[in-house]
Design a protein around this motif. Sequence first.
Motif, PDB file in Angstrom:
ATOM      1  N   GLY A  62       9.302  -2.985   8.399  1.00  0.00           N
ATOM      2  CA  GLY A  62       9.432  -1.344   9.111  1.00  0.00           C
ATOM      3  C   GLY A  62      10.827  -1.103   9.441  1.00  0.00           C
ATOM      4  N   ARG A 113       4.659   7.067   0.130  1.00  0.00           N
ATOM      5  CA  ARG A 113       5.645   5.977   0.788  1.00  0.00           C
ATOM      6  C   ARG A 113       4.996   4.718   0.611  1.00  0.00           C
ATOM      7  N   GLU A 114       5.742   3.540   0.430  1.00  0.00           N
ATOM      8  CA  GLU A 114       5.282   2.379   0.121  1.00  0.00           C
ATOM      9  C   GLU A 114       5.574   1.452   1.533  1.00  0.00           C
ATOM     10  N   GLN A 115       4.614   0.699   1.788  1.00  0.00           N
ATOM     11  CA  GLN A 115       4.373  -0.002   2.812  1.00  0.00           C
ATOM     12  C   GLN A 115       4.223  -1.534   2.152  1.00  0.00           C
ATOM     13  N   ALA A 154      -7.197  -2.614  -2.223  1.00  0.00           N
ATOM     14  CA  ALA A 154      -6.642  -1.613  -1.381  1.00  0.00           C
ATOM     15  C   ALA A 154      -5.110  -1.658  -1.316  1.00  0.00           C
ATOM     16  N   ARG A 173      14.886   0.369   7.512  1.00  0.00           N
ATOM     17  CA  ARG A 173      15.530   0.795   6.424  1.00  0.00           C
ATOM     18  C   ARG A 173      16.412  -0.203   5.749  1.00  0.00           C
ATOM     19  N   THR A 228       3.054  -5.051   2.403  1.00  0.00           N
ATOM     20  CA  THR A 228       2.156  -5.724   3.327  1.00  0.00           C
ATOM     21  C   THR A 228       2.332  -7.295   3.302  1.00  0.00           C
ATOM     22  N   MET A 230       6.420  -5.911  14.568  1.00  0.00           N
ATOM     23  CA  MET A 230       6.811  -4.445  14.494  1.00  0.00           C
ATOM     24  C   MET A 230       6.847  -3.842  15.617  1.00  0.00           C
ATOM     25  N   VAL A 241       0.707  -1.233  -0.048  1.00  0.00           N
ATOM     26  CA  VAL A 241       0.135   0.080   0.019  1.00  0.00           C
ATOM     27  C   VAL A 241       1.017   1.084  -0.163  1.00  0.00           C
ATOM     28  N   LEU A 242       0.567   2.358  -0.566  1.00  0.00           N
ATOM     29  CA  LEU A 242       1.163   3.688  -0.465  1.00  0.00           C
ATOM     30  C   LEU A 242       0.407   4.539   0.501  1.00  0.00           C
ATOM     31  N   SER A 243       1.333   5.277   1.377  1.00  0.00           N
ATOM     32  CA  SER A 243       0.678   6.270   2.191  1.00  0.00           C
ATOM     33  C   SER A 243       0.630   7.458   1.591  1.00  0.00           C
ATOM     34  N   VAL A 244      -0.076   8.329   1.962  1.00  0.00           N
ATOM     35  CA  VAL A 244      -0.602   9.569   1.437  1.00  0.00           C
ATOM     36  C   VAL A 244       0.388  10.133   0.706  1.00  0.00           C
ATOM     37  N   ASP A 245       1.585  10.476   1.352  1.00  0.00           N
ATOM     38  CA  ASP A 245       2.684  10.930   0.838  1.00  0.00           C
ATOM     39  C   ASP A 245       3.664   9.993  -0.169  1.00  0.00           C
ATOM     40  N   LEU A 271       1.056  -0.119   8.113  1.00  0.00           N
ATOM     41  CA  LEU A 271       1.539   1.297   7.463  1.00  0.00           C
ATOM     42  C   LEU A 271       1.790   2.289   8.685  1.00  0.00           C
ATOM     43  N   MET A 280       2.411 -10.086  12.576  1.00  0.00           N
ATOM     44  CA  MET A 280       3.292  -8.957  11.983  1.00  0.00           C
ATOM     45  C   MET A 280       3.283  -7.767  12.847  1.00  0.00           C
ATOM     46  N   GLY A 299       5.294   1.048  10.462  1.00  0.00           N
ATOM     47  CA  GLY A 299       6.425   0.789   9.503  1.00  0.00           C
ATOM     48  C   GLY A 299       6.704   2.141   9.153  1.00  0.00           C
TER      49      GLY A 299
END
Lengths: 250, 250
Positions: free
Chosen positions: A203, A84-86, A108, A205, A88, A159, A78-82, B157, A155, B160
């Motif tokens: 979660g 960023r990729e998560q 989704a 880098r 899943t 996290m 999924v992509l966050s609003v800005d 999300l 998961m 992470g």
Amino acid sequence: MPPFETRPIQVQYLKAACSSCSVLELCLPLGLSHQEVERLDTLILQRVRVKKGHTLYRAGDPLSSLYAVRLGFFKTSVLSVDGREQVTGFQMAGEILGLDAISSNLHACSAFALEDGEVCPIPFAQLEQLSQALPSLQHNLNKILSREIVRDHSMLLQMGNMNADERLAAFLLNLSQRLSLRGYSSRAFVLRMRREEIGSYLGLRLETICRCIAHLRDQGLVIIDGKQVQILDLEGLKQRVAGCHNAARE
Amino acid sequence: MPPFETRPIQVQYLKAACSSCSVLELCLPLGLSHQEVERLDTLILQRVRVKKGHTLYRAGDPLSSLYAVRLGFFKTSVLSVDGREQVTGFQMAGEILGLDAISSNLHACSAFALEDGEVCPIPFAQLEQLSQALPSLQHNLNKILSREIVRDHSMLLQMGNMNADERLAAFLLNLSQRLSLRGYSSRAFVLRMRREEIGSYLGLRLETICRCIAHLRDQGLVIIDGKQVQILDLEGLKQRVAGCHNAARE
DNA sequence: CGTCACGTTGACTCTGTTCAATGCTAGTGG
DNA sequence: CCACTAGCATTGAACAGAGTCAACGTGACG
């Protein structure tokens, strides 16, 4: 954005039948009678080839089918609003893609092929219809949905409660276990995803993933050369995860 | 371990009927015809009172029923191998508890009442049976399961990709939105859980939650006094979440 | 009134991030 | 064939955000 995200999928039609599928017992037909599987086969008309780097569906697409992975390796994200990729999840043969689309009839998340693969589209409306007639099919679908919830909760536990080394160890063990269920070696396998994708999934880098790989290597637990993984000490890895945070710390 | 974890639930039987329930349109019967709801009513024989601090079910218990929350506020949590708690969700009226038990017929998490509440047990075997006859009931169950998956992915999300302040802001907005759906104020409400439980849910320590509350307060976005929450700037809070990490950073 | 659970805040620590440099491999085009 | 590029992986150094530990405050309740 990587260039492959703009390529449409290339569809190639192949005959498909659950009854002759090698991952039958890991997939939707699990536990169905021969007759029931044959009725399910009436929905699974074809296999679709998806080439590495191509997208099976994107977030926002309407739900038409769920997809059973027959071959290959996928990621969903999924992509966050800005932007960023998560990541899943990573899916392999016998696992079902698209479950999160049922809630709103829109996907989704997006699904990418990390290597050449094949999926069996399962038209969802027809699946619901057929499962009216086949209680065990309905039960299986419920179970598969619930299993995904359990997986997500584990998961969240990773996290929320594990440090970077533990998360990577848990990740490797999870891959190892799923691969061994499918008849592959649990001790030697190939990572189909990049460091960045592992990091997003856990979660962390990508640099942290590199460092954790070095840590596990220095402890003699694994050898990871590029994408090639060799697990030297399965028990040691497990202890690393079980002694979750603080316990048995060096 | 908190003392209440050892108390068994106290069951009190009350008449229940979906057709006369105030959260009908947020719950399992969503979109069912009057006749269909009446058939569903044949399964929902009673309401069960659960007192604050009591356990509705525990991880490992066999699945007999799903539970629709009729009143009150619950938390669900899993324990890691070494006894660490991970809160997986907070549930309020109209939401369904126990979905993760379908996969293995055993509850994977435990459910606690954070305040006095009432639930409607839905015998799962009978629910599956009835949904053979009622396609829209089956569809609703699928949707509810899928919605939980989507929710979990958005939690992933958060864990992470968001920092502590953003996670708390997202948490408050989520509560606000769900409460307003139920006819309560979206700008003033009471937190039913402790700081530690919020922290566990968001993958943070309780001290961090305190500090984040102070940050949001200092920015004039909210006033939080103990468990009493007042949202001063809903839009500001939303921006805090949308400008996820790095963007619009002070 | 004293106890206990919970919440708040400060000081310090440490894990993971950020930024940057370097290496490696595969693909491309002259 | 080799130079060049691009993407990915690795490693180091400095930094920052969240964790840890500790002290203190407060309110509920027996």
